[in-house]
Design a protein around this motif. Structure first.
Motif, PDB file in Angstrom:
ATOM      1  N   TYR A  40       0.843  -1.185   0.000  1.00 22.11           N
ATOM      2  CA  TYR A  40       0.000   0.000   0.000  1.00 22.11           C
ATOM      3  C   TYR A  40       0.880   1.236   0.000  1.00 22.11           C
ATOM      4  O   TYR A  40       1.859   1.319   0.744  1.00 22.11           O
ATOM      5  CB  TYR A  40      -0.932   0.027   1.208  1.00 22.11           C
ATOM      6  CG  TYR A  40      -2.238  -0.652   0.946  1.00 22.11           C
ATOM      7  CD1 TYR A  40      -3.237  -0.017   0.213  1.00 22.11           C
ATOM      8  CD2 TYR A  40      -2.467  -1.955   1.375  1.00 22.11           C
ATOM      9  CE1 TYR A  40      -4.433  -0.646  -0.064  1.00 22.11           C
ATOM     10  CE2 TYR A  40      -3.661  -2.592   1.104  1.00 22.11           C
ATOM     11  CZ  TYR A  40      -4.641  -1.922   0.385  1.00 22.11           C
ATOM     12  OH  TYR A  40      -5.812  -2.558   0.098  1.00 22.11           O
ATOM     13  N   PHE A  41       0.515   2.164  -0.849  1.00 27.80           N
ATOM     14  CA  PHE A  41       1.168   3.473  -0.876  1.00 27.80           C
ATOM     15  C   PHE A  41       0.207   4.444  -0.194  1.00 27.80           C
ATOM     16  O   PHE A  41      -0.929   4.616  -0.637  1.00 27.80           O
ATOM     17  CB  PHE A  41       1.467   3.895  -2.307  1.00 27.80           C
ATOM     18  CG  PHE A  41       2.322   2.913  -3.048  1.00 27.80           C
ATOM     19  CD1 PHE A  41       3.660   2.752  -2.723  1.00 27.80           C
ATOM     20  CD2 PHE A  41       1.786   2.134  -4.057  1.00 27.80           C
ATOM     21  CE1 PHE A  41       4.451   1.835  -3.400  1.00 27.80           C
ATOM     22  CE2 PHE A  41       2.564   1.226  -4.741  1.00 27.80           C
ATOM     23  CZ  PHE A  41       3.905   1.069  -4.417  1.00 27.80           C
ATOM     24  N   ASP A  42       0.664   5.070   0.876  1.00 27.27           N
ATOM     25  CA  ASP A  42      -0.212   5.828   1.755  1.00 27.27           C
ATOM     26  C   ASP A  42       0.418   7.198   2.015  1.00 27.27           C
ATOM     27  O   ASP A  42       1.570   7.279   2.428  1.00 27.27           O
ATOM     28  CB  ASP A  42      -0.382   5.059   3.071  1.00 27.27           C
ATOM     29  CG  ASP A  42      -1.562   5.544   3.903  1.00 27.27           C
ATOM     30  OD1 ASP A  42      -1.669   6.768   4.103  1.00 27.27           O
ATOM     31  OD2 ASP A  42      -2.346   4.695   4.357  1.00 27.27           O
ATOM     32  N   ASN A  43      -0.357   8.263   1.782  1.00 27.66           N
ATOM     33  CA  ASN A  43       0.217   9.590   1.989  1.00 27.66           C
ATOM     34  C   ASN A  43       0.423   9.927   3.461  1.00 27.66           C
ATOM     35  O   ASN A  43       0.989  10.974   3.785  1.00 27.66           O
ATOM     36  CB  ASN A  43      -0.619  10.680   1.299  1.00 27.66           C
ATOM     37  CG  ASN A  43      -1.992  10.876   1.931  1.00 27.66           C
ATOM     38  OD1 ASN A  43      -2.436  10.078   2.774  1.00 27.66           O
ATOM     39  ND2 ASN A  43      -2.682  11.937   1.529  1.00 27.66           N
ATOM     40  N   ALA A  44       0.007   9.016   4.363  1.00 21.81           N
ATOM     41  CA  ALA A  44       0.320   9.202   5.780  1.00 21.81           C
ATOM     42  C   ALA A  44       1.789   8.944   6.053  1.00 21.81           C
ATOM     43  O   ALA A  44       2.328   9.399   7.071  1.00 21.81           O
ATOM     44  CB  ALA A  44      -0.531   8.270   6.640  1.00 21.81           C
ATOM     45  N   THR A  45       2.452   8.214   5.138  1.00 23.65           N
ATOM     46  CA  THR A  45       3.849   7.858   5.382  1.00 23.65           C
ATOM     47  C   THR A  45       4.790   8.229   4.256  1.00 23.65           C
ATOM     48  O   THR A  45       6.003   8.210   4.443  1.00 23.65           O
ATOM     49  CB  THR A  45       3.986   6.338   5.617  1.00 23.65           C
ATOM     50  OG1 THR A  45       3.464   5.641   4.473  1.00 23.65           O
ATOM     51  CG2 THR A  45       3.228   5.908   6.863  1.00 23.65           C
ATOM     52  N   GLU A  46       4.263   8.529   3.068  1.00 23.40           N
ATOM     53  CA  GLU A  46       5.162   8.815   1.962  1.00 23.40           C
ATOM     54  C   GLU A  46       4.557   9.789   0.966  1.00 23.40           C
ATOM     55  O   GLU A  46       3.357  10.083   0.999  1.00 23.40           O
ATOM     56  CB  GLU A  46       5.574   7.531   1.249  1.00 23.40           C
ATOM     57  CG  GLU A  46       4.418   6.738   0.657  1.00 23.40           C
ATOM     58  CD  GLU A  46       4.887   5.367   0.222  1.00 23.40           C
ATOM     59  OE1 GLU A  46       5.644   5.280  -0.755  1.00 23.40           O
ATOM     60  OE2 GLU A  46       4.504   4.374   0.881  1.00 23.40           O
ATOM     61  N   HIS A  47       5.407  10.266   0.079  1.00 27.34           N
ATOM     62  CA  HIS A  47       5.028  11.245  -0.929  1.00 27.34           C
ATOM     63  C   HIS A  47       4.408  10.519  -2.116  1.00 27.34           C
ATOM     64  O   HIS A  47       5.051   9.706  -2.767  1.00 27.34           O
ATOM     65  CB  HIS A  47       6.282  12.023  -1.367  1.00 27.34           C
ATOM     66  CG  HIS A  47       5.997  13.199  -2.230  1.00 27.34           C
ATOM     67  ND1 HIS A  47       5.685  14.444  -1.717  1.00 27.34           N
ATOM     68  CD2 HIS A  47       5.966  13.330  -3.581  1.00 27.34           C
ATOM     69  CE1 HIS A  47       5.495  15.294  -2.714  1.00 27.34           C
ATOM     70  NE2 HIS A  47       5.652  14.645  -3.850  1.00 27.34           N
ATOM     71  N   ILE A  48       3.144  10.804  -2.388  1.00 32.53           N
ATOM     72  CA  ILE A  48       2.428  10.133  -3.462  1.00 32.53           C
ATOM     73  C   ILE A  48       2.671  10.860  -4.787  1.00 32.53           C
ATOM     74  O   ILE A  48       2.560  12.081  -4.880  1.00 32.53           O
ATOM     75  CB  ILE A  48       0.915  10.079  -3.166  1.00 32.53           C
ATOM     76  CG1 ILE A  48       0.656   9.292  -1.886  1.00 32.53           C
ATOM     77  CG2 ILE A  48       0.163   9.457  -4.339  1.00 32.53           C
ATOM     78  CD1 ILE A  48       1.071   7.841  -1.933  1.00 32.53           C
ATOM     79  N   ARG A  49       2.998  10.058  -5.813  1.00 28.63           N
ATOM     80  CA  ARG A  49       3.228  10.589  -7.153  1.00 28.63           C
ATOM     81  C   ARG A  49       2.268   9.912  -8.129  1.00 28.63           C
ATOM     82  O   ARG A  49       1.581   8.943  -7.793  1.00 28.63           O
ATOM     83  CB  ARG A  49       4.678  10.339  -7.594  1.00 28.63           C
ATOM     84  CG  ARG A  49       5.713  10.813  -6.601  1.00 28.63           C
ATOM     85  CD  ARG A  49       7.126  10.744  -7.200  1.00 28.63           C
ATOM     86  NE  ARG A  49       7.490   9.417  -7.670  1.00 28.63           N
ATOM     87  CZ  ARG A  49       8.039   8.475  -6.914  1.00 28.63           C
ATOM     88  NH1 ARG A  49       8.251   8.705  -5.617  1.00 28.63           N
ATOM     89  NH2 ARG A  49       8.359   7.299  -7.422  1.00 28.63           N
ATOM     90  N   VAL A  50       2.266  10.385  -9.367  1.00 31.60           N
ATOM     91  CA  VAL A  50       1.388   9.811 -10.374  1.00 31.60           C
ATOM     92  C   VAL A  50       1.700   8.332 -10.576  1.00 31.60           C
ATOM     93  O   VAL A  50       0.808   7.520 -10.872  1.00 31.60           O
ATOM     94  CB  VAL A  50       1.499  10.598 -11.700  1.00 31.60           C
ATOM     95  CG1 VAL A  50       2.885  10.462 -12.317  1.00 31.60           C
ATOM     96  CG2 VAL A  50       0.405  10.179 -12.668  1.00 31.60           C
ATOM     97  N   GLU A  51       2.970   7.936 -10.393  1.00 30.72           N
ATOM     98  CA  GLU A  51       3.341   6.530 -10.581  1.00 30.72           C
ATOM     99  C   GLU A  51       2.610   5.601  -9.612  1.00 30.72           C
ATOM    100  O   GLU A  51       2.295   4.457  -9.963  1.00 30.72           O
ATOM    101  CB  GLU A  51       4.854   6.352 -10.410  1.00 30.72           C
ATOM    102  CG  GLU A  51       5.698   6.928 -11.523  1.00 30.72           C
ATOM    103  CD  GLU A  51       5.962   8.418 -11.363  1.00 30.72           C
ATOM    104  OE1 GLU A  51       6.570   9.016 -12.269  1.00 30.72           O
ATOM    105  OE2 GLU A  51       5.552   8.983 -10.314  1.00 30.72           O
TER     106      GLU A  51
END
Length: 391
Positions: free
Chosen positions: A189-200
């Motif tokens: 899971y890619f989560d903006n609570a922990t990391e920078h979300i990009r279009v990828e």
């Protein structure tokens, strides 16, 4: 543990968002994958917004991730317009021409099934505007694009135009999207609570092979999360914010269906089962854990102070979660003429029908005010489904 491993908790405790006229401090919108069926989710969101039920946490897979990014990446007053812009784009142009000339006609189910299949076939051959386009046949010879049939560069351009990633990363709304690591096979899971979300990250969640190529993120390649789990409900339930949460789960594939009567309906039913949710399993598991947490809290309340101050007792206390959950299930119910390629049928007529079905189903569900009331401890989590057809 890698911070993207699906078993890792994202930490951060979000501030309560407006839950409309409910007793909950938090609202989560959970969006399943399902390609062209995703317009149904846009209709649901439009109706929720009209009732002032605004999610502070959006979690999606595949097309659910795209819808989630559009919602989280725009100001409230622009979200429905941006969703409409996306869905009108992908249901416009040559890819959907097969269904365009039939939009004003009332067709019998048999004729409509034929028209829908023709429109899906057009998408396979010509691509979908703003989403994907066929590659040259270099994939057959191991050249560039050798691992997919379509190029999703149009989707990148569409997302960059419609989604404000700075807004997403400002964490006004929490966003989680699921994908699978091609090399390890692990869900992530890619989560903006922990990391920078990009279009990828959004494109990776919808990179379903062999149609679409894997998307590289920080040196690793990722495919569509629907290959492992098509609904991010468990992620939301297992990474609690500690707030009482109203969960709207909007699925595009029904776990329940009729027995197939021919090979075409076998293919349709296979896809429905493959991509449907296992909601009962997730909620039963959470209910068992909740009962253990309740017993643990009661036990910790009566033990001697010196024992309560021990590292072991503190560890157990930290594992408790006092939050209560209502889970509102909304599952798109396919029309009888929709076949195995209903997730690739992007004609304008069908898109509008999906959108209106979502709006109508949300309206029906909102008429039941009990969904906005906290469940009792014994009923936690409470699960509601007002749309399932009688057995």
């Amino acid at each position: 543990m890698n911070k993207r491993d699906a078993s890792a908790s994202p930490g951060g405790r979000p501030t309560p968002a407006g839950a409309g006229p409910s007793e909950f401090g938090s609202v989560a919108l959970v969006l399943q994958g399902g390609g062209a069926l995703g317009a149904y989710q846009a209709g649901v969101y439009e109706r929720l917004l009209e009732s002032d039920i605004e999610p502070h946490w959006l979690s999606g897979i595949s097309i659910g991730a795209i819808n989630s990014a559009i919602i989280a990446g725009n100001a409230r007053q622009e979200r429905v317009a941006r969703l409409r812009e996306f869905w009108e784009l992908v249901s416009d142009g040559g890819a959907c021409a097969a269904g365009a000339n039939w939009s004003g006609l009332a067709l019998a189910d048999t004729a409509r099934a034929w028209v829908n299949q023709l429109a899906a076939g057009s998408a396979f051959v010509r691509g979908v505007p703003g989403f994907f386009e066929p590659r040259m046949p270099s994939f057959a010879f191991g050249g560039g694009g050798a691992t997919s049939f379509y190029d999703t560069s149009p989707l990148r351009a569409t997302l960059e135009r419609l989604v404000d990633f700075d807004r997403i990363n400002a964490r006004e709304t929490r966003l989680s999207v699921g994908a699978v690591n091609v090399r390890t096979g692990n869900f992530a899971y890619f989560d903006n609570a922990t990391e920078h979300i990009r279009v990828e990250h959004i494109m990776a969640s919808g990179a379903l092979p062999p149609a679409f190529d894997a998307v590289e993120i920080d040196g690793e390649k990722y495919w569509d999360g629907g290959m492992v789990s098509n609904t991010p409900l468990e992620w939301v339930l297992s990474n609690s914010s500690g707030l009482d949460t109203l969960v709207w789960q909007v699925d595009l594939w029904s776990a329940h269906g009729e027995l197939p009567r021919d090979m075409a309906s076998v293919a349709t039913r296979m896809k429905e089962i493959q991509y449907s949710s296992r909601t009962r399993m997730a909620t039963d598991s959470l209910r068992r854990v909740k009962k253990l947490h309740t017993a643990l809290s009661e036990l910790l309340a009566v033990i001697p102070p010196d024992m309560a101050a021990s590292p072991q007792a503190k560890l157990l206390a930290a594992a408790g979660d006092p939050a209560r959950y209502n889970i509102v299930e909304m599952v798109y119910r396919s029309a009888t003429y929709e076949g195995q390629y209903k997730d690739v049928e992007f004609s304008r007529r069908t898109m509008n029908e999906h959108w209106q079905a979502g709006y109508k189903d949300a309206d029906t569900t909102l008429a039941h005010k009990e969904i906005l009331q906290l469940p009792t401890i014994d009923d936690n989590p409470a699960v509601f489904d007002f749309l399932t057809r009688p057995a």
